[in-house]
Design a protein around this motif. Structure first.
Motif, mmCIF file in Angstrom:
data_model
loop_
_atom_site.group_PDB
_atom_site.id
_atom_site.type_symbol
_atom_site.label_atom_id
_atom_site.label_comp_id
_atom_site.label_asym_id
_atom_site.label_seq_id
_atom_site.Cartn_x
_atom_site.Cartn_y
_atom_site.Cartn_z
ATOM 1 N N SER A 56 0.855 -1.194 0.000
ATOM 2 C CA SER A 56 0.000 0.000 0.000
ATOM 3 C C SER A 56 0.886 1.236 0.000
ATOM 4 C CB SER A 56 -0.927 0.018 1.224
ATOM 5 O OG SER A 56 -0.176 0.132 2.424
ATOM 6 N N GLY A 57 0.349 2.340 -0.511
ATOM 7 C CA GLY A 57 1.100 3.584 -0.595
ATOM 8 C C GLY A 57 1.823 3.728 -1.921
ATOM 9 N N LYS A 58 2.570 4.822 -2.050
ATOM 10 C CA LYS A 58 3.314 5.114 -3.270
ATOM 11 C C LYS A 58 4.769 5.408 -2.947
ATOM 12 C CE LYS A 58 -0.486 6.945 -6.091
ATOM 13 N NZ LYS A 58 -0.941 8.089 -6.927
ATOM 14 N N VAL A 59 5.651 5.027 -3.860
ATOM 15 C CA VAL A 59 7.077 5.295 -3.712
ATOM 16 C C VAL A 59 7.604 5.902 -5.000
ATOM 17 C CG1 VAL A 59 7.324 3.355 -2.111
ATOM 18 C CG2 VAL A 59 7.841 3.023 -4.532
ATOM 19 N N THR A 60 8.770 6.536 -4.907
ATOM 20 C CA THR A 60 9.409 7.148 -6.065
ATOM 21 C C THR A 60 10.785 6.546 -6.273
ATOM 22 O OG1 THR A 60 8.247 9.243 -5.700
ATOM 23 C CG2 THR A 60 10.214 9.316 -7.085
ATOM 24 N N GLY A 61 11.086 6.164 -7.527
ATOM 25 C CA GLY A 61 12.414 5.686 -7.876
ATOM 26 C C GLY A 61 13.315 6.867 -8.174
ATOM 27 N N VAL A 62 14.532 6.857 -7.625
ATOM 28 C CA VAL A 62 15.459 7.974 -7.766
ATOM 29 C C VAL A 62 16.798 7.466 -8.289
ATOM 30 C CG1 VAL A 62 16.653 9.865 -6.586
ATOM 31 C CG2 VAL A 62 14.356 9.184 -5.858
ATOM 32 N N GLU A 63 17.241 8.023 -9.401
ATOM 33 C CA GLU A 63 18.560 7.724 -9.948
ATOM 34 C C GLU A 63 19.591 8.644 -9.295
ATOM 35 O OE1 GLU A 63 19.478 5.451 -12.041
ATOM 36 O OE2 GLU A 63 17.846 4.982 -13.433
ATOM 37 N N TRP A 64 20.799 8.120 -9.084
ATOM 38 C CA TRP A 64 21.894 8.944 -8.576
ATOM 39 C C TRP A 64 23.056 8.846 -9.549
ATOM 40 C CZ3 TRP A 64 21.456 12.204 -4.546
ATOM 41 C CH2 TRP A 64 20.338 12.015 -3.711
ATOM 42 N N PRO A 65 23.081 9.697 -10.577
ATOM 43 C CA PRO A 65 24.132 9.628 -11.606
ATOM 44 C C PRO A 65 25.498 10.028 -11.040
ATOM 45 C CG PRO A 65 22.236 10.939 -12.315
ATOM 46 C CD PRO A 65 22.116 10.738 -10.844
ATOM 47 N N MET A 66 26.495 10.025 -11.938
ATOM 48 C CA MET A 66 27.874 10.288 -11.539
ATOM 49 C C MET A 66 28.037 11.663 -10.890
ATOM 50 S SD MET A 66 29.839 7.693 -12.416
ATOM 51 C CE MET A 66 31.470 8.371 -12.708
ATOM 52 N N HIS A 67 27.245 12.660 -11.344
ATOM 53 C CA HIS A 67 27.434 14.015 -10.821
ATOM 54 C C HIS A 67 26.734 14.231 -9.485
ATOM 55 C CE1 HIS A 67 23.361 14.629 -12.228
ATOM 56 N NE2 HIS A 67 23.735 14.461 -13.485
ATOM 57 N N GLU A 68 26.112 13.157 -8.945
ATOM 58 C CA GLU A 68 25.511 13.169 -7.611
ATOM 59 C C GLU A 68 24.234 13.993 -7.518
ATOM 60 O OE1 GLU A 68 26.385 11.327 -5.021
ATOM 61 O OE2 GLU A 68 27.941 10.418 -6.232
ATOM 62 N N ARG A 69 23.666 14.389 -8.647
ATOM 63 C CA ARG A 69 22.384 15.093 -8.608
ATOM 64 C C ARG A 69 21.272 14.074 -8.785
ATOM 65 N NH1 ARG A 69 21.779 19.858 -12.719
ATOM 66 N NH2 ARG A 69 23.143 20.848 -11.173
ATOM 67 N N SER A 70 20.358 14.041 -7.833
ATOM 68 C CA SER A 70 19.308 13.033 -7.883
ATOM 69 C C SER A 70 18.329 13.323 -9.015
ATOM 70 C CB SER A 70 18.548 12.990 -6.551
ATOM 71 O OG SER A 70 17.864 14.204 -6.325
ATOM 72 N N TYR A 71 17.712 12.251 -9.534
ATOM 73 C CA TYR A 71 16.748 12.383 -10.620
ATOM 74 C C TYR A 71 15.576 11.441 -10.361
ATOM 75 C CZ TYR A 71 14.582 11.674 -15.199
ATOM 76 O OH TYR A 71 13.677 11.550 -16.214
ATOM 77 N N PRO A 72 14.495 11.949 -9.733
ATOM 78 C CA PRO A 72 13.308 11.108 -9.545
ATOM 79 C C PRO A 72 12.698 10.805 -10.908
ATOM 80 C CG PRO A 72 13.271 13.045 -8.106
ATOM 81 C CD PRO A 72 14.351 13.269 -9.113
ATOM 82 N N PHE A 73 12.568 9.526 -11.253
ATOM 83 C CA PHE A 73 12.175 9.208 -12.623
ATOM 84 C C PHE A 73 10.828 8.517 -12.748
ATOM 85 C CE2 PHE A 73 14.320 5.438 -11.126
ATOM 86 C CZ PHE A 73 13.598 4.393 -11.670
ATOM 87 N N LYS A 74 10.296 7.934 -11.677
ATOM 88 C CA LYS A 74 9.021 7.248 -11.834
ATOM 89 C C LYS A 74 8.420 6.954 -10.468
ATOM 90 C CE LYS A 74 6.833 3.266 -14.121
ATOM 91 N NZ LYS A 74 5.780 4.099 -14.764
ATOM 92 N N ASP A 75 7.090 6.975 -10.404
ATOM 93 C CA ASP A 75 6.380 6.577 -9.201
ATOM 94 C C ASP A 75 5.907 5.138 -9.334
ATOM 95 O OD1 ASP A 75 6.634 9.074 -7.980
ATOM 96 O OD2 ASP A 75 4.910 9.858 -9.075
#
Length: 233
Positions: A56-75
């Motif tokens: 139950s509930g929702k989560v977000t997938g987060v990429e952490w590329p080489m430059h260390e800036r997070s990128y939430p890409f999908k729920d």
């Protein structure tokens, strides 16, 4: 299994079919975990020791590329698995971080017990292989579409995600992020973001208040319909 009763009917039926012959070890070691909103319960780069299933509930997938800036890409939501693809691929560490967007209930299974079950249960292995291939193909197609969207449409996708993460559904959602944060998350320059915000305001889909973006429920529904018809249709 009682643990799957909270899932939507179709997903509950799938889980009951999947787990009908699971090993006693899996049954013994599976654990229910309640996770607070904004908590990171899978961190990219840490050892892949457990498989997690959202009940139950929702989560977000987060990429952490080489430059260390997070990128939430999908729920993701009820019925989604995490850590499984890494195990199938023979990877020892999680490839993405997973953050709870809302309070969540999660089923945790030790990866060693899960993979031993998969090696023994051909029917379960087929079901999960089929689902994982479908998920990978779908995500690749979605990523390709996203890259070719114009600015205002990419902003719409972002605002739709933020609105859907808030439970219960608000009549008006005030976005707390700064414009710099929004631009980084979407992959825009702030200048491009400002142009896109102006377009959505001119279309009557959002309002601005002291520089903050307000998303009324009717604006959310109109953006959702636009994306589904013009982008996903």
């Amino acid at each position: 299994m009682d643990v799957f009763q909270a899932l939507p009917p179709q997903k509950r039926n799938y889980m009951e079919l999947l787990f009908r012959n699971c090993t006693e070890e899996v049954k013994y070691y599976m654990t229910l975990i309640d996770i607070e909103a904004e908590h990171t319960f899978i961190k990219a780069g840490t050892d892949c020791t457990h498989i997690f299933i959202i009940l139950s509930g929702k989560v977000t997938g987060v990429e952490w590329p080489m430059h260390e800036r997070s990128y939430p890409f999908k729920d993701f939501g009820p019925g989604d698995f995490f850590g499984e693809i890494e195990c199938f691929a023979g990877l020892s560490q999680y490839r993405i971080s997973i953050i709870a967007s809302t309070p969540c209930r999660v089923l945790s299974i030790p990866a060693s017990a899960y993979m031993e079950w998969m090696r023994m249960d051909v029917d379960a292995l087929f079901l999960r292989t089929q689902e994982n291939i479908h998920r990978l193909i779908t995500q690749t197609a979605e990523a390709r579409k996203y890259l070719f969207m114009e600015g205002k449409d990419r902003l719409m996708v972002h605002l739709i995600r933020k609105f859907e993460q808030r439970l219960p559904t608000p009549q008006v959602l005030e976005l707390k992020q700064t414009r710099t944060q929004i631009a980084e998350e979407i992959g825009f320059s702030v200048k491009t973001l400002n142009r896109s915000i102006q377009k959505l305001e001119d279309m009557g889909l959002i309002r601005l208040q002291r520089g903050k973006i307000l998303i009324p429920e009717e604006g959310y529904r109109a953006m959702k319909a636009h994306i589904e018809h013009h982008i996903n249709g």
